[in-house]
Design a protein around this motif. Structure first.
Motif, PDB file in Angstrom:
ATOM      1  N   TYR B  20       0.861  -1.184   0.000  1.00 44.16           N
ATOM      2  CA  TYR B  20       0.000   0.000   0.000  1.00 44.16           C
ATOM      3  C   TYR B  20       0.894   1.230   0.000  1.00 44.16           C
ATOM      4  CZ  TYR B  20      -4.063  -2.867   1.192  1.00 44.16           C
ATOM      5  OH  TYR B  20      -5.073  -3.773   1.183  1.00 44.16           O
ATOM      6  N   VAL B  26       2.854  -6.250   1.698  1.00 44.53           N
ATOM      7  CA  VAL B  26       1.955  -7.132   2.440  1.00 44.53           C
ATOM      8  C   VAL B  26       2.263  -8.575   2.049  1.00 44.53           C
ATOM      9  CG1 VAL B  26      -0.443  -7.746   2.890  1.00 44.53           C
ATOM     10  CG2 VAL B  26       0.184  -5.357   2.513  1.00 44.53           C
ATOM     11  N   SER B  46      -4.987 -12.385  11.799  1.00 46.16           N
ATOM     12  CA  SER B  46      -5.463 -11.047  11.462  1.00 46.16           C
ATOM     13  C   SER B  46      -4.295 -10.179  11.003  1.00 46.16           C
ATOM     14  CB  SER B  46      -6.133 -10.436  12.690  1.00 46.16           C
ATOM     15  OG  SER B  46      -6.523  -9.131  12.419  1.00 46.16           O
ATOM     16  N   GLY B  47      -4.477  -9.466   9.928  1.00 44.85           N
ATOM     17  CA  GLY B  47      -3.418  -8.606   9.391  1.00 44.85           C
ATOM     18  C   GLY B  47      -2.454  -9.331   8.475  1.00 44.85           C
ATOM     19  N   ALA B  48      -2.708 -10.601   8.217  1.00 45.00           N
ATOM     20  CA  ALA B  48      -1.802 -11.363   7.372  1.00 45.00           C
ATOM     21  C   ALA B  48      -1.937 -10.964   5.897  1.00 45.00           C
ATOM     22  CB  ALA B  48      -2.086 -12.855   7.521  1.00 45.00           C
ATOM     23  N   GLY B  49      -3.096 -10.453   5.545  1.00 42.63           N
ATOM     24  CA  GLY B  49      -3.281 -10.021   4.155  1.00 42.63           C
ATOM     25  C   GLY B  49      -4.389 -10.762   3.427  1.00 42.63           C
ATOM     26  N   LYS B  50      -5.293 -11.405   4.167  1.00 47.91           N
ATOM     27  CA  LYS B  50      -6.390 -12.147   3.522  1.00 47.91           C
ATOM     28  C   LYS B  50      -7.290 -11.198   2.712  1.00 47.91           C
ATOM     29  CE  LYS B  50      -7.991 -13.680   7.504  1.00 47.91           C
ATOM     30  NZ  LYS B  50      -6.976 -13.132   8.437  1.00 47.91           N
ATOM     31  N   SER B  51      -7.717 -10.157   3.405  1.00 45.13           N
ATOM     32  CA  SER B  51      -8.621  -9.217   2.713  1.00 45.13           C
ATOM     33  C   SER B  51      -7.937  -8.592   1.506  1.00 45.13           C
ATOM     34  CB  SER B  51      -9.064  -8.116   3.674  1.00 45.13           C
ATOM     35  OG  SER B  51      -9.775  -8.675   4.755  1.00 45.13           O
ATOM     36  N   SER B  52      -6.656  -8.292   1.656  1.00 46.60           N
ATOM     37  CA  SER B  52      -5.921  -7.675   0.540  1.00 46.60           C
ATOM     38  C   SER B  52      -5.857  -8.622  -0.650  1.00 46.60           C
ATOM     39  CB  SER B  52      -4.508  -7.311   0.983  1.00 46.60           C
ATOM     40  OG  SER B  52      -4.558  -6.466   2.104  1.00 46.60           O
TER      41      SER B  52
HETATM   42  N1  LIG Z   1      -6.047   0.541   2.782  1.00 45.40           N
HETATM   43  C1  LIG Z   1      -4.898   0.186   3.392  1.00 45.40           C
HETATM   44  N2  LIG Z   1      -3.883   1.077   3.447  1.00 45.40           N
HETATM   45  C2  LIG Z   1      -2.723   0.739   4.012  1.00 45.40           C
HETATM   46  N3  LIG Z   1      -2.479  -0.432   4.575  1.00 45.40           N
HETATM   47  C3  LIG Z   1      -3.444  -1.377   4.583  1.00 45.40           C
HETATM   48  C4  LIG Z   1      -4.705  -1.110   3.983  1.00 45.40           C
HETATM   49  N4  LIG Z   1      -5.482  -2.210   4.100  1.00 45.40           N
HETATM   50  C5  LIG Z   1      -4.745  -3.122   4.753  1.00 45.40           C
HETATM   51  N5  LIG Z   1      -3.525  -2.637   5.043  1.00 45.40           N
HETATM   52  C6  LIG Z   1      -2.441  -3.364   5.729  1.00 45.40           C
HETATM   53  O1  LIG Z   1      -2.198  -4.560   5.003  1.00 45.40           O
HETATM   54  C7  LIG Z   1      -2.001  -5.627   5.876  1.00 45.40           C
HETATM   55  C8  LIG Z   1      -2.970  -6.755   5.587  1.00 45.40           C
HETATM   56  O2  LIG Z   1      -4.274  -6.330   5.896  1.00 45.40           O
HETATM   57  P1  LIG Z   1      -5.541  -7.228   5.563  1.00 45.40           P
HETATM   58  O3  LIG Z   1      -5.441  -7.642   4.148  1.00 45.40           O
HETATM   59  O4  LIG Z   1      -6.751  -6.483   5.955  1.00 45.40           O
HETATM   60  O5  LIG Z   1      -5.346  -8.466   6.495  1.00 45.40           O
HETATM   61  P2  LIG Z   1      -6.418  -9.531   7.029  1.00 45.40           P
HETATM   62  O6  LIG Z   1      -7.641  -9.416   6.202  1.00 45.40           O
HETATM   63  O7  LIG Z   1      -5.734 -10.860   6.890  1.00 45.40           O
HETATM   64  O8  LIG Z   1      -6.650  -9.220   8.450  1.00 45.40           O
HETATM   65  C9  LIG Z   1      -2.140  -5.075   7.287  1.00 45.40           C
HETATM   66  O9  LIG Z   1      -0.860  -4.848   7.792  1.00 45.40           O
HETATM   67  C10 LIG Z   1      -2.884  -3.790   7.092  1.00 45.40           C
HETATM   68  O10 LIG Z   1      -2.445  -2.861   8.062  1.00 45.40           O
END
Ligand SMILES: Nc1ncnc2c1ncn2[C@@H]1O[C@H](COP(=O)(O)OP(=O)(O)O)[C@@H](O)[C@H]1O
Ligand SMILES: [Mg+2]
Lengths: 299, 234
Positions: B20, B26, B46-52
């Motif tokens: 990002y 990530v 949590s924070g591993a990058g699943k949503s990303s």
């Molecule tokens: N819009 C964003 N801008 C900057 N950093 C982000 C953003 N979204 C997620 N991150 C970072 O990317 C990493 C992975 O986040 P995320 O994909 O939400 O993980 P998960 O869904 O596994 O909890 C985290 O460290 C989070 O802080």
């Protein structure tokens, strides 16, 4: 499915309560009112000009220069008969002495004119229909009979009237354009605000696969609707004001703008409403498309 | 609704990296293949990058490096129109549901069909039936704010599946619902999967995974590991 006829009514995709629709329609209405009023002025000025002009071109004045008193009556008679044979389609009469004196009064003041003052004899020509006079030919015909005459077909006045009419039209046109530009600016601004206000909705639409054109269409129809209502309100108000002016003028001789209405004005007002709506829609289309395109590049 | 027969991989990542802005990566080197008709769980802390990773799959993020193919098409070569057409083939359920506040539940669920230009008379029966199936038949004309979290989630899921997508992506879909409804939703997903939809679900709820025969991927330290199944390729 137990009741297939029950389909919930379709809801607008953009949130109608998100932005100040009513205020916006009001502002557009005021703008449209000014534009419609200037349009009505333009139309009635044009009509007035035309009616004056046709009165002028359908008439002419002949001045006979008669010096000797002896031949006066016979010369007038022969001049009248020459003119009548040359112009069978016209009413040709001598302007009576008191009438021609009255015409001079503004210039000479309220003095008794001496009877032997060599005033020209005036003959008026009223053409029954619009047709152009050959001044030179008429003057020549009279001169052949020994009558010195000067014909005035009012073209000088007519031309000046035409020029004045032209500039009135140009000014009204400029005002109209200026106001339409204001409408475009307002719509552009409102579309910007609306896109920002409805950002969450746009995000969902984009996620479910809506094309930019689909999203832009939502804002276009929103703007067109507002433009239409604004233009309708404005045009109706302008019409009411015009009617009010006309009625006032009829009852009291007050200093009010010279307005008239004709049925054709209704047609032009409809054209105006359609045009105003179109302008608003176009402005929204351009704005929405541009914003959607730049948003995409940023992502 | 069906996948085109010539498509083998619905999702394909080749050496994908994501960061990002100026932040740390990530993930730095992710390879992934989701075959047509597969069912995959994506896990990780949590924070591993699943949503990303999911965002990359549903075209809301662009990778900073690497190649992503969706339905055998390189996404970096797609124009906007093609991207949107591709999105229409993907059903997405997010953690924050993203229901539109001023639209009824019915209207929210019908959105993908309406956006695709379908006639109301043609889809209203389908929408009604689906809402009844997810237990929202009595709340069709309710506004989203008046629904409980679980009901909102079911509405969001109904919206994701109404257009019978080729790929269904869900981010923690059972986070807000009680276990019985969670099972029911999962059954909906596996029903869709049986009819040919490729399913990718991010979750840390391991109990879900016991009920379904699925591939399990784990995202850890910026890379993807196969826990179970045969999706992961080196
Ligand atoms: N819009 C964003 N801008 C900057 N950093 C982000 C953003 N979204 C997620 N991150 C970072 O990317 C990493 C992975 O986040 P995320 O994909 O939400 O993980 P998960 O869904 O596994 O909890 C985290 O460290 C989070 O802080
Ligand atoms: Mg997450």
């Amino acid at each position: 499915m137990d009741n297939p006829s029950h389909i919930p009514p379709i809801q607008p995709l953009l949130n109608p309560r998100q932005d100040n629709t009513r205020a916006l329609v009001l502002v557009l209405g005021v703008i449209a009112f000014l534009a419609a009023l200037s349009l009505l002025f333009m139309l009635s000025a044009e009509r007035l000009k035309r009616s004056w002009q046709s009165q002028l071109t359908q008439s002419a004045t002949v001045q006979l220069m008669i010096e000797t008193d002896a031949a006066r009556e016979s010369k007038i008679e022969s001049a009248l008969s020459i003119l009548r044979t040359k112009l069978p389609e016209a009413q040709i009469i001598q302007i009576e002495k008191q009438d021609s004196d009255a015409l001079l009064k503004p210039w000479l003041g309220n003095v008794e004119l001496p009877d032997d003052l060599p005033l020209p004899v005036l003959i008026s020509i009223d053409l029954y229909k619009d047709y152009s006079l050959d001044i030179q030919a008429l003057e020549d015909a009279l001169r052949a009979d020994g009558i010195i005459a000067q014909l005035d077909d009012h073209s000088r006045w007519s031309n000046q009237l035409s020029r004045t009419g032209q500039s009135v039209k140009a000014i009204a046109m400029a005002v109209l354009l200026l106001i339409l530009f204001a409408a475009i600016a307002i719509t552009t601004f409102a579309t910007h605000a609306s896109l920002a206000a409805q950002r969450d909705i746009i995000r969902v639409l984009v996620q479910v696969g809506a094309q930019d054109s689909f999203i832009a269409r939502l804002f276009v129809s929103q703007a067109a609707q507002r433009g239409f209502y604004g233009a309708l309100i404005g045009a109706l108000c302008a019409l009411l004001v015009a009617i009010f002016f006309i009625l006032r003028r009829r009852t009291e001789d007050v200093l009010l703008p010279d307005l008239s209405l004709a049925w054709i004005d209704g047609f032009w007002l409809l054209v105006f409403v359609a045009g105003f709506t179109l302008f608003c829609a176009l402005a929204a289309y351009i704005t929405a498309t541009r914003i959607l395109r730049t948003e995409r590049r940023r992502r | 609704m069906s996948n085109s027969p010539h498509i083998n991989d619905v999702v394909q990542f080749h050496r994908v990296a994501l960061r990002y802005d100026r932040g740390p990566e990530v993930f730095s080197d992710v390879n992934l293949r989701l075959g047509r008709g597969s069912f995959t769980f994506l896990t990780g802390r949590s924070g591993a990058g699943k949503s990303s990773l999911l965002k990359l799959c549903y075209l809301t993020l662009k990778p900073s490096r690497g190649l992503i193919n969706l339905f055998d098409h390189d996404i970096s070569l797609m124009n906007r129109q093609e991207q949107q057409s591709t999105k229409h083939r993907i059903g997405v359920v997010l953690q924050d549901f993203r229901l539109i506040d001023h639209l009824s539940v019915f209207e929210n669920v019908a959105l993908p069909l309406r956006v695709a230009g379908q006639m109301r008379a043609a889809y209203s029966q389908d929408v009604t039936e689906l809402l009844q199936w997810v237990g929202l038949g009595h709340r069709m004309e309710a506004m989203p704010q008046t629904l409980s979290g679980g009901e909102q989630q079911r509405a969001a899921i109904a919206r994701a599946v109404i257009a019978k997508p080729d790929l269904l992506i869900a981010d923690e879909p059972t986070g807000n619902v009680d276990p019985i409804i969670g099972r029911r939703l999962l059954r909906l997903f596996s029903e869709m999967n049986r009819m040919g939809t490729t399913v990718l679900i991010a979750t840390h709820d391991t109990s879900l995974m016991r009920d379904i025969q699925a591939d399990i991927l784990r995202i850890e330290d910026g890379t993807l590991h196969r826990v179970q199944g045969e999706v992961f390729d080196g």
